[in-house]
Design a protein around this motif. Structure first.
Motif, PDB file in Angstrom:
ATOM      1  N   GLY A 243       0.812  -1.202   0.000  1.00  0.00           N
ATOM      2  CA  GLY A 243       0.000   0.000   0.000  1.00  0.00           C
ATOM      3  C   GLY A 243       0.846   1.253   0.000  1.00  0.00           C
ATOM      4  O   GLY A 243       2.007   1.253   0.411  1.00  0.00           O
ATOM      5  N   CYS A 244       0.259   2.329  -0.474  1.00  0.00           N
ATOM      6  CA  CYS A 244       0.954   3.616  -0.549  1.00  0.00           C
ATOM      7  C   CYS A 244       0.329   4.614   0.410  1.00  0.00           C
ATOM      8  O   CYS A 244      -0.854   4.530   0.744  1.00  0.00           O
ATOM      9  CB  CYS A 244       0.883   4.183  -1.963  1.00  0.00           C
ATOM     10  N   HIS A 245       1.132   5.555   0.840  1.00  0.00           N
ATOM     11  CA  HIS A 245       0.625   6.646   1.665  1.00  0.00           C
ATOM     12  C   HIS A 245       0.082   7.751   0.781  1.00  0.00           C
ATOM     13  O   HIS A 245      -0.966   8.329   1.062  1.00  0.00           O
ATOM     14  CB  HIS A 245       1.737   7.209   2.546  1.00  0.00           C
ATOM     15  N   ASP A 246       0.767   8.049  -0.299  1.00  0.00           N
ATOM     16  CA  ASP A 246       0.429   9.214  -1.107  1.00  0.00           C
ATOM     17  C   ASP A 246       0.997   9.010  -2.506  1.00  0.00           C
ATOM     18  O   ASP A 246       2.121   8.522  -2.653  1.00  0.00           O
ATOM     19  CB  ASP A 246       1.043  10.464  -0.470  1.00  0.00           C
ATOM     20  N   ILE A 247       0.233   9.389  -3.531  1.00  0.00           N
ATOM     21  CA  ILE A 247       0.682   9.287  -4.916  1.00  0.00           C
ATOM     22  C   ILE A 247       0.449  10.632  -5.591  1.00  0.00           C
ATOM     23  O   ILE A 247      -0.637  11.200  -5.495  1.00  0.00           O
ATOM     24  CB  ILE A 247      -0.076   8.192  -5.689  1.00  0.00           C
ATOM     25  N   THR A 248       1.462  11.146  -6.250  1.00  0.00           N
ATOM     26  CA  THR A 248       1.314  12.366  -7.041  1.00  0.00           C
ATOM     27  C   THR A 248       1.411  12.006  -8.515  1.00  0.00           C
ATOM     28  O   THR A 248       2.398  11.390  -8.948  1.00  0.00           O
ATOM     29  CB  THR A 248       2.395  13.394  -6.688  1.00  0.00           C
ATOM     30  N   ALA A 249       0.402  12.370  -9.279  1.00  0.00           N
ATOM     31  CA  ALA A 249       0.369  12.091 -10.709  1.00  0.00           C
ATOM     32  C   ALA A 249       0.679  13.356 -11.497  1.00  0.00           C
ATOM     33  O   ALA A 249       0.297  14.462 -11.094  1.00  0.00           O
ATOM     34  CB  ALA A 249      -1.004  11.555 -11.115  1.00  0.00           C
ATOM     35  N   TYR A 250       1.357  13.171 -12.613  1.00  0.00           N
ATOM     36  CA  TYR A 250       1.644  14.271 -13.543  1.00  0.00           C
ATOM     37  C   TYR A 250       1.188  13.782 -14.913  1.00  0.00           C
ATOM     38  O   TYR A 250       1.997  13.352 -15.735  1.00  0.00           O
ATOM     39  CB  TYR A 250       3.133  14.599 -13.535  1.00  0.00           C
ATOM     40  N   PRO A 251      -0.139  13.817 -15.179  1.00  0.00           N
ATOM     41  CA  PRO A 251      -0.676  13.204 -16.393  1.00  0.00           C
ATOM     42  C   PRO A 251      -0.043  13.709 -17.683  1.00  0.00           C
ATOM     43  O   PRO A 251       0.136  12.929 -18.636  1.00  0.00           O
ATOM     44  CB  PRO A 251      -2.170  13.557 -16.324  1.00  0.00           C
TER      45      PRO A 251
ATOM     46  N   ASP B  95       5.108   4.774 -14.678  1.00  0.00           N
ATOM     47  CA  ASP B  95       4.657   5.207 -15.997  1.00  0.00           C
ATOM     48  C   ASP B  95       3.143   5.030 -16.025  1.00  0.00           C
ATOM     49  O   ASP B  95       2.630   3.922 -15.877  1.00  0.00           O
ATOM     50  CB  ASP B  95       5.316   4.344 -17.074  1.00  0.00           C
ATOM     51  N   ILE B  96       2.398   6.148 -16.205  1.00  0.00           N
ATOM     52  CA  ILE B  96       0.929   6.078 -16.204  1.00  0.00           C
ATOM     53  C   ILE B  96       0.369   6.441 -17.578  1.00  0.00           C
ATOM     54  O   ILE B  96      -0.715   7.002 -17.686  1.00  0.00           O
ATOM     55  CB  ILE B  96       0.317   6.959 -15.102  1.00  0.00           C
ATOM     56  N   THR B  97       1.119   6.111 -18.630  1.00  0.00           N
ATOM     57  CA  THR B  97       0.622   6.348 -19.987  1.00  0.00           C
ATOM     58  C   THR B  97      -0.759   5.736 -20.154  1.00  0.00           C
ATOM     59  O   THR B  97      -1.673   6.346 -20.714  1.00  0.00           O
ATOM     60  CB  THR B  97       1.599   5.758 -21.017  1.00  0.00           C
ATOM     61  N   ASP B  98      -0.910   4.511 -19.668  1.00  0.00           N
ATOM     62  CA  ASP B  98      -2.226   3.897 -19.535  1.00  0.00           C
ATOM     63  C   ASP B  98      -2.616   4.036 -18.066  1.00  0.00           C
ATOM     64  O   ASP B  98      -2.094   3.322 -17.209  1.00  0.00           O
ATOM     65  CB  ASP B  98      -2.178   2.425 -19.928  1.00  0.00           C
ATOM     66  N   PRO B  99      -3.532   4.955 -17.733  1.00  0.00           N
ATOM     67  CA  PRO B  99      -3.804   5.235 -16.321  1.00  0.00           C
ATOM     68  C   PRO B  99      -4.387   4.060 -15.551  1.00  0.00           C
ATOM     69  O   PRO B  99      -4.318   4.022 -14.321  1.00  0.00           O
ATOM     70  CB  PRO B  99      -4.794   6.401 -16.377  1.00  0.00           C
TER      71      PRO B  99
END
Length: 456
Positions: A241-249, A266-270
């Motif tokens: 599990g994660c505490h916090d995630i920052t996305a930069y789409p 890599d969130i190319t495919d979210p």
């Protein structure tokens, strides 16, 4: 975004609700600052509640907590922004402020909807809250007894004076925080939560680093978990599990602070994020808490929430690399550690203090951030030189007069001002006037959710 639950203590995170007067962590190794650290000054001698600032920072106004969100455990939490409105989470629910005149914020509405910890984000007419402790049901009138539900709650805030409850999504182990990832007209929400807990009805093993919820914008009631991607990890045993995630789409990247480690994704495919790199710092980091990209996504600043937010870690007894920030450059697609930052003012032993939530100031060519440090106050730091980050301004109060947990939970820059959610004291508005930060005043944001970064 402050602590893990008591029932998940195996993850090593302290729980504020039961450690409200925790002692300082024992120092490990040499407490003297390394070359990239910040030497600490003597302990602050500010009187209880007294405001101190650097010469370039002005405390503009404070708006105290008010009923129904001013009970003993109605702590203010995270912030989100949209147009002329600020949204503030609170253990008792959430508030909407009109900030069209930043010097005189006005409460538009307050919604009573108790839960731990009600971190908030806003997208179009939807407001989303993270619920990270089991309750009897998904509705706002639920209780802590017969607890069998936790996850996300969704509200329609098109009418700011009268928000409407829309629905909820149950997620395994709840939602400690969440991150919105808009993509191709769809809204995905990354859910961060610690776990598993074998004896728990809501947090059974196995548990992945994150879960992904899709919220249909035309039918938010039908929101549901659409994926729990299996991201390969090393060295965490059964605790995930994660505490916090920052996305930069825009950059197809996310940085995840996952208790024992940091991750670049890599969130190319979210719906199917891929692991780029896992980084570990067993010597200095206890709880990988949050992450912030710089504007061009060539750096990530990770924070360590040593002691879970309840301990006075800003003291001479705790090394400056612990309970601090670590700056990583992204070189050829991989994270490389460069330097650490911790506020240089030693806090008193009654003051819980550690690195917490902050955001970039939109300054082209510079990497400058404002950050909350609980009772350490609010710090402005320049990490343009990754190996030598330094403080350029600050705001803080003397110890909370009634002792216990207090201080700035979140401090974010938005359209010329910094807004700080103080756990006990309410909403603070700050302004920094400095040649380094003045270019930010030329940038106009239409909305801002700190965990969903946008370029400027």
């Amino acid at each position: 975004m402050i602590f893990a639950k008591v029932r998940r203590a195996a993850l090593g995170a302290a729980f504020l609700l039961v450690t409200a007067c925790a002692a300082s962590p024992e120092p490990e190794g040499d407490a003297s600052p390394p070359a990239s650290g910040q030497p600490q000054t003597s302990a602050s001698q500010a009187a209880p509640g007294e405001v101190l600032t650097s010469d370039n920072v002005t405390h503009v106004v404070n708006v105290p907590r008010t009923a129904p969100l001013n009970g003993p455990m109605d702590w203010n939490t995270d912030l989100a922004f949209q147009g002329d409105y600020l949204y503030m989470g609170n253990f008792g629910g959430f508030s909407i402020f009109d900030i069209s005149e930043p010097t005189t914020p006005k409460i538009v509405s307050q919604v009573s909807c108790p839960a731990q910890q009600n971190d908030v984000s806003v997208y179009e007419n939807l407001l989303i809250l993270s619920i990270d402790a089991p309750r009897s049901g998904e509705d706002c009138d639920s209780t802590e007894s017969q607890a069998s539900w936790e996850g996300l709650r969704i509200f329609d805030v098109s009418d700011k004076k009268s928000p409407k409850y829309v629905g909820a999504v149950a997620t395994e182990c709840g939602s400690h925080t969440h991150t919105m990832v808009p993509k191709d007209g769809k809204l995905f929400v990354y859910v961060s939560s610690p776990g598993p807990e074998p004896s728990s009805e809501t947090c059974p093993p196995p548990h992945q680093l994150l879960q992904i919820v899709e919220v249909p914008l035309d039918d938010p009631k039908s929101a549901k978990v659409v994926a729990s991607p299996e991201i390969p990890i090393e060295g965490q045993g059964e605790a995930t599990g994660c505490h916090d995630i920052t996305a930069y789409p825009e950059k197809n990247l996310a940085a995840a602070a996952c208790f024992g480690d940091g991750f670049l994704l890599d969130i190319t495919d979210p719906v199917s994020p891929k692991l780029i790199q896992q980084v570990t710092d067993d010597e200095n980091f206890q709880i990988w808490h949050s992450a912030t990209f710089n504007n061009d996504a060539t750096k990530v600043l990770f924070t360590d929430e040593l002691g879970g937010g309840s301990a006075p870690t800003c003291s001479a007894q705790v090394p400056v690399t612990k309970g601090a920030n670590a700056v990583y450059d992204i070189v050829d697609g991989k994270l490389e550690k460069r330097g650490y930052f911790k506020i240089p003012r030693e806090q008193q032993e009654t003051e819980n203090c550690v690195a917490h939530n902050g955001s970039l100031l939109p300054i082209p060519g510079k990497d400058i951030m404002v950050q909350a440090w609980y009772q350490g106050g609010v710090s402005f730091l320049d990490f343009t030189d990754s190996a030598n980050p330094k403080e350029i301004g600050f705001f803080e109060r003397g110890p909370y007069p009634e002792r216990g947990i207090a201080g700035s939970w979140s401090a974010y820059y938005y359209n010329g001002y910094v807004y700080s959610a103080d756990i006990q004291m309410g909403l603070d508005v700050l302004r920094i006037d400095d040649p380094l930060t003045d270019p930010a005043k030329n940038v106009k944001m239409d909305d801002f959710n700190v965990q969903t970064q946008k370029s400027y």
